[in-house]
Write an enzyme that holds these catalytic residues in place. Structure first.
Site, PDB file in Angstrom:
ATOM      1  N   THR A 152       0.830  -1.210   0.000  1.00 50.90           N
ATOM      2  CA  THR A 152       0.000   0.000   0.000  1.00 50.90           C
ATOM      3  C   THR A 152       0.865   1.261   0.000  1.00 50.90           C
ATOM      4  O   THR A 152       1.935   1.290   0.606  1.00 50.90           O
ATOM      5  CB  THR A 152      -0.896  -0.006   1.255  1.00 50.90           C
ATOM      6  OG1 THR A 152      -1.626  -1.228   1.274  1.00 50.90           O
ATOM      7  CG2 THR A 152      -1.860   1.160   1.259  1.00 50.90           C
ATOM      8  N   GLY A 157      -4.242   2.441  -2.468  1.00 47.28           N
ATOM      9  CA  GLY A 157      -4.721   1.500  -1.455  1.00 47.28           C
ATOM     10  C   GLY A 157      -5.466   0.355  -2.120  1.00 47.28           C
ATOM     11  O   GLY A 157      -4.872  -0.658  -2.494  1.00 47.28           O
ATOM     12  N   ILE A 187       2.263   0.004   6.663  1.00 48.29           N
ATOM     13  CA  ILE A 187       3.003  -1.254   6.557  1.00 48.29           C
ATOM     14  C   ILE A 187       3.290  -1.809   7.962  1.00 48.29           C
ATOM     15  O   ILE A 187       4.058  -1.227   8.745  1.00 48.29           O
ATOM     16  CB  ILE A 187       4.311  -1.052   5.755  1.00 48.29           C
ATOM     17  CG1 ILE A 187       3.996  -0.346   4.427  1.00 48.29           C
ATOM     18  CG2 ILE A 187       4.997  -2.394   5.541  1.00 48.29           C
ATOM     19  CD1 ILE A 187       2.868  -0.966   3.600  1.00 48.29           C
ATOM     20  N   ARG A 272      -5.874 -13.128   3.735  1.00 48.41           N
ATOM     21  CA  ARG A 272      -7.335 -13.000   3.758  1.00 48.41           C
ATOM     22  C   ARG A 272      -7.961 -14.263   4.320  1.00 48.41           C
ATOM     23  O   ARG A 272      -8.957 -14.206   5.061  1.00 48.41           O
ATOM     24  CB  ARG A 272      -7.855 -12.756   2.334  1.00 48.41           C
ATOM     25  CG  ARG A 272      -7.507 -11.393   1.821  1.00 48.41           C
ATOM     26  CD  ARG A 272      -7.791 -11.235   0.333  1.00 48.41           C
ATOM     27  NE  ARG A 272      -7.547  -9.847  -0.054  1.00 48.41           N
ATOM     28  CZ  ARG A 272      -7.638  -9.380  -1.288  1.00 48.41           C
ATOM     29  NH1 ARG A 272      -7.973 -10.185  -2.286  1.00 48.41           N
ATOM     30  NH2 ARG A 272      -7.406  -8.115  -1.541  1.00 48.41           N
ATOM     31  N   GLU A 392      -6.444  -5.991   3.574  1.00 47.25           N
ATOM     32  CA  GLU A 392      -6.606  -7.225   2.768  1.00 47.25           C
ATOM     33  C   GLU A 392      -7.888  -7.166   1.929  1.00 47.25           C
ATOM     34  O   GLU A 392      -8.588  -8.158   1.771  1.00 47.25           O
ATOM     35  CB  GLU A 392      -6.647  -8.477   3.660  1.00 47.25           C
ATOM     36  CG  GLU A 392      -5.595  -8.584   4.719  1.00 47.25           C
ATOM     37  CD  GLU A 392      -4.198  -8.706   4.146  1.00 47.25           C
ATOM     38  OE1 GLU A 392      -4.066  -8.821   2.916  1.00 47.25           O
ATOM     39  OE2 GLU A 392      -3.261  -8.667   4.940  1.00 47.25           O
TER      40      GLU A 392
HETATM   41  C1  LIG Z   1      -4.175  -1.675  10.527  1.00 49.28           C
HETATM   42  C2  LIG Z   1      -3.785  -1.759   9.097  1.00 49.28           C
HETATM   43  C3  LIG Z   1      -2.742  -2.599   8.717  1.00 49.28           C
HETATM   44  C4  LIG Z   1      -2.329  -2.662   7.386  1.00 49.28           C
HETATM   45  N1  LIG Z   1      -1.236  -3.432   7.048  1.00 49.28           N
HETATM   46  C5  LIG Z   1      -0.751  -3.379   5.775  1.00 49.28           C
HETATM   47  C6  LIG Z   1       0.481  -4.040   5.448  1.00 49.28           C
HETATM   48  O1  LIG Z   1       1.131  -4.684   6.293  1.00 49.28           O
HETATM   49  N2  LIG Z   1       0.940  -3.926   4.164  1.00 49.28           N
HETATM   50  C7  LIG Z   1       0.281  -3.211   3.206  1.00 49.28           C
HETATM   51  O2  LIG Z   1       0.765  -3.154   2.080  1.00 49.28           O
HETATM   52  N3  LIG Z   1      -0.884  -2.569   3.512  1.00 49.28           N
HETATM   53  C8  LIG Z   1      -1.406  -2.624   4.769  1.00 49.28           C
HETATM   54  N4  LIG Z   1      -2.569  -1.947   5.083  1.00 49.28           N
HETATM   55  C9  LIG Z   1      -3.231  -1.142   4.049  1.00 49.28           C
HETATM   56  C10 LIG Z   1      -4.581  -1.673   3.634  1.00 49.28           C
HETATM   57  O3  LIG Z   1      -4.429  -2.800   2.823  1.00 49.28           O
HETATM   58  C11 LIG Z   1      -5.335  -0.524   2.957  1.00 49.28           C
HETATM   59  O4  LIG Z   1      -5.719   0.379   3.982  1.00 49.28           O
HETATM   60  C12 LIG Z   1      -6.541  -0.994   2.166  1.00 49.28           C
HETATM   61  O5  LIG Z   1      -6.134  -1.661   1.012  1.00 49.28           O
HETATM   62  C13 LIG Z   1      -7.453   0.187   1.766  1.00 49.28           C
HETATM   63  O6  LIG Z   1      -6.712   1.177   1.155  1.00 49.28           O
HETATM   64  P1  LIG Z   1      -6.864   2.703   1.628  1.00 49.28           P
HETATM   65  O7  LIG Z   1      -6.768   2.740   3.110  1.00 49.28           O
HETATM   66  O8  LIG Z   1      -5.920   3.502   0.839  1.00 49.28           O
HETATM   67  O9  LIG Z   1      -8.367   3.090   1.273  1.00 49.28           O
HETATM   68  P2  LIG Z   1      -8.942   3.488  -0.166  1.00 49.28           P
HETATM   69  O10 LIG Z   1      -8.523   2.485  -1.177  1.00 49.28           O
HETATM   70  O11 LIG Z   1      -8.662   4.911  -0.420  1.00 49.28           O
HETATM   71  O12 LIG Z   1     -10.499   3.298   0.071  1.00 49.28           O
HETATM   72  C14 LIG Z   1     -11.305   4.249   0.785  1.00 49.28           C
HETATM   73  C15 LIG Z   1     -12.757   3.802   0.653  1.00 49.28           C
HETATM   74  O13 LIG Z   1     -13.129   3.787  -0.716  1.00 49.28           O
HETATM   75  C16 LIG Z   1     -13.663   2.517  -1.057  1.00 49.28           C
HETATM   76  N5  LIG Z   1     -13.377   2.198  -2.472  1.00 49.28           N
HETATM   77  C17 LIG Z   1     -12.162   2.061  -3.060  1.00 49.28           C
HETATM   78  N6  LIG Z   1     -12.324   1.724  -4.350  1.00 49.28           N
HETATM   79  C18 LIG Z   1     -13.671   1.620  -4.567  1.00 49.28           C
HETATM   80  C19 LIG Z   1     -14.477   1.273  -5.687  1.00 49.28           C
HETATM   81  N7  LIG Z   1     -13.931   0.931  -6.864  1.00 49.28           N
HETATM   82  N8  LIG Z   1     -15.815   1.278  -5.538  1.00 49.28           N
HETATM   83  C20 LIG Z   1     -16.379   1.609  -4.351  1.00 49.28           C
HETATM   84  N9  LIG Z   1     -15.682   1.918  -3.249  1.00 49.28           N
HETATM   85  C21 LIG Z   1     -14.338   1.930  -3.366  1.00 49.28           C
HETATM   86  C22 LIG Z   1     -12.959   1.561  -0.121  1.00 49.28           C
HETATM   87  O14 LIG Z   1     -13.662   0.341  -0.022  1.00 49.28           O
HETATM   88  C23 LIG Z   1     -12.987   2.382   1.153  1.00 49.28           C
HETATM   89  O15 LIG Z   1     -14.248   2.277   1.758  1.00 49.28           O
HETATM   90  C24 LIG Z   1      -3.009  -1.898   6.412  1.00 49.28           C
HETATM   91  C25 LIG Z   1      -4.079  -1.070   6.794  1.00 49.28           C
HETATM   92  C26 LIG Z   1      -4.451  -0.985   8.104  1.00 49.28           C
HETATM   93  C27 LIG Z   1      -5.576  -0.064   8.494  1.00 49.28           C
END
Ligand SMILES: Cc1cc2nc3c(=O)[nH]c(=O)nc-3n(C[C@H](O)[C@H](O)[C@H](O)COP(=O)(O)OP(=O)(O)OC[C@H]3O[C@@H](n4cnc5c(N)ncnc54)[C@H](O)[C@@H]3O)c2cc1C
Length: 413
Positions: A152, A157, A187, A272, A392
């Site tokens: 990420t 994301g 991360i 997952r 995930e």
């Molecule tokens: C505690 C925690 C641990 C994590 N650990 C890791 C890790 O170890 N390694 C790593 O790489 N990542 C990690 N992550 C990142 C995590 O995978 C991302 O937060 C996740 O993929 C969502 O991305 P974002 O937060 O940028 O949200 P965004 O992608 O910006 O999404 C924001 C909102 O928009 C919605 N959305 C996005 N696209 C669409 C669509 N096409 N249609 C409708 N709705 C949509 C999403 O569902 C969400 O509700 C972690 C996150 C957290 C909170």
């Protein structure tokens, strides 16, 4: 001693510690083998003795207790579903059962095991060279090194294909160094890791275009990890920003056996799958807290458990817990048989996270005002599950995967 042997030793030491789960209305244990039950009970005993007495303090202090890592390794829980290289070679069902028990302690604990085993170690095990596996997997399985998985980014994301972290070659030819530049966000464990699996775009100097994985020793100049604080969820757990400023790596730092997003996605699928079980572990723990409280707490002259409204809440929670564990076990058996389809992981992840968070919130209502303290688990679990339903693949992403499965229409963009 192998990790598997050490688990067997703990089984004997743990003895018959498990009373029937109060939430179990369907004799779930009758679906498990003696070996699976023994492993489950061993991890449950560890969580009860080492995690539960301390978790409120760790959560309040926003600390991940690194001191428990050697014990997690001794129990054979690090990369437990992988074979060889010091890993325990356990089944998917056993991995799931362990995940449920760990998350009954706290989501941060299951997340640690997931980041280490399902993400960092899986990436190396699936896509690494023999030399990379020999170098990293034994020390990661033994808990002597911690790994992290950087996919990420601050602006990438749910759509990791839009990542901008780039790995360029410093010169021509296959032995030229790589230079990594970019940023990662969220991360897990990145500031305590010895090795980071970093996914980056490639495609200059004749290399194929596509996302590739790199093994970055975190002592490499240009790598900086800064914890994200303060958080309202996953407080007993570490997530970081990573800055990659011209990080120079040797040519053989790349994972040689995969190009494209299928590399990280193959690891995310492992993580997952673990969540399907873990979320139900948190839900079960919240239910148990609420059930016990309802039997002791007197209002209007009777225990809360004696009122029909309370019983309806408890019954609805228990039904979803039973269904959630059945789903997890079914998917686990499919995985062990090599027949688990991609979209089926989304069925489990979406359903079990969504139900678990509702169960934890409902459990909190039974605790009344006391439910907002750290003396009880439901609100802590509910807050953690906000992260679990987000990482995930968010609820929305898994809904889109299932929507595509049902309709044949992709609605992601
Ligand atoms: C505690 C925690 C641990 C994590 N650990 C890791 C890790 O170890 N390694 C790593 O790489 N990542 C990690 N992550 C990142 C995590 O995978 C991302 O937060 C996740 O993929 C969502 O991305 P974002 O937060 O940028 O949200 P965004 O992608 O910006 O999404 C924001 C909102 O928009 C919605 N959305 C996005 N696209 C669409 C669509 N096409 N249609 C409708 N709705 C949509 C999403 O569902 C969400 O509700 C972690 C996150 C957290 C909170």
């Amino acid at each position: 001693m192998t990790a598997t042997a050490s688990l067997a030793g703990m089984d004997t030491a743990a003895g018959n510690i498990t009373a029937p789960d109060p939430a179990d209305l369907i004799s779930f244990d009758s679906l498990l083998s003696a070996e699976e039950l023994a492993l489950r009970d061993t991890v449950r005993a560890f969580v009860r003795s080492e995690i539960k007495p301390n978790i409120a303090r760790w959560y309040e202090e926003a600390t991940f207790p690194l001191e428990i890592v050697p014990e997690l390794a001794r129990l054979g829980l690090l990369g437990m579903h992988l074979s060889g290289y010091g890993c325990a070679g356990r089944s998917a069902v056993e991995y799931g059962l362990a995940g449920a028990e760990l998350e009954a302690g706290d989501s941060g604990l299951r997340t640690f095991v997931s980041v280490q085993g399902s993400l960092a170690m899986s990436a190396i095990h699936k896509h690494g060279s023999e030399a990379q596996k020999q170098e990293w997997l034994p020390q990661l399985a033994a808990g002597e090194a911690i790994g992290c998985f950087g996919l990420t980014e601050p602006t990438a994301g749910s759509d990791p294909g839009s990542m901008t972290t780039f790995a360029r070659r410093d010169g021509d030819g296959p032995t030229a160094d790589w230079i990594l530049t970019g940023a990662k966000r969220w991360i897990g464990l990145a500031n305590v890791a010895k090795v980071a699996v970093i996914w980056a775009q490639t495609g200059d100097h004749g290399d194929p275009r596509g996302v590739r994985g790199f093994l970055v020793p975190t002592a490499t100049p240009g790598y900086t990890a800064t914890p994200i604080q303060p958080k309202l969820s996953m407080r007993a757990s570490i997530q970081c920003e990573i800055d990659l400023d011209e990080v120079r790596l040797p040519h053989d730092a790349v994972l040689p056996n995969v190009t494209g997003l299928k590399g990280p996605f193959s690891c995310l699928n492992e993580a997952r799958y673990g969540i399907i079980w873990g979320a139900m572990g948190a839900a079960r723990d919240a239910f148990e807290d609420a059930l016990a409280y309802s039997k002791e707490r007197l209002q209007f002259g009777r225990p809360l458990a004696g009122y029909q409204l309370t019983q309806a809440k408890l019954v609805d929670m228990a039904l979803e817990i039973n269904k959630g564990f059945l789903l997890a076990l079914h998917l686990g058996r499919l995985k062990d048989a090599g027949r688990l389809a991609h979209h089926q992981i989304s069925v489990g992840k979406l359903n079990n996270c969504r139900e678990a968070i509702e169960i934890c919130r409902e459990a909190r209502t039974i605790l009344g005002g006391n439910g907002i303290t750290l003396d009880y688990s439901p609100l802590r679990h509910a807050n953690n599950l906000e992260s679990v339903r987000t990482y995930e693949g968010t609820d929305e992403v898994h809904t889109l995967i299932l929507g595509q499965q049902l309709t044949g229409e992709a609605a992601f963009r």
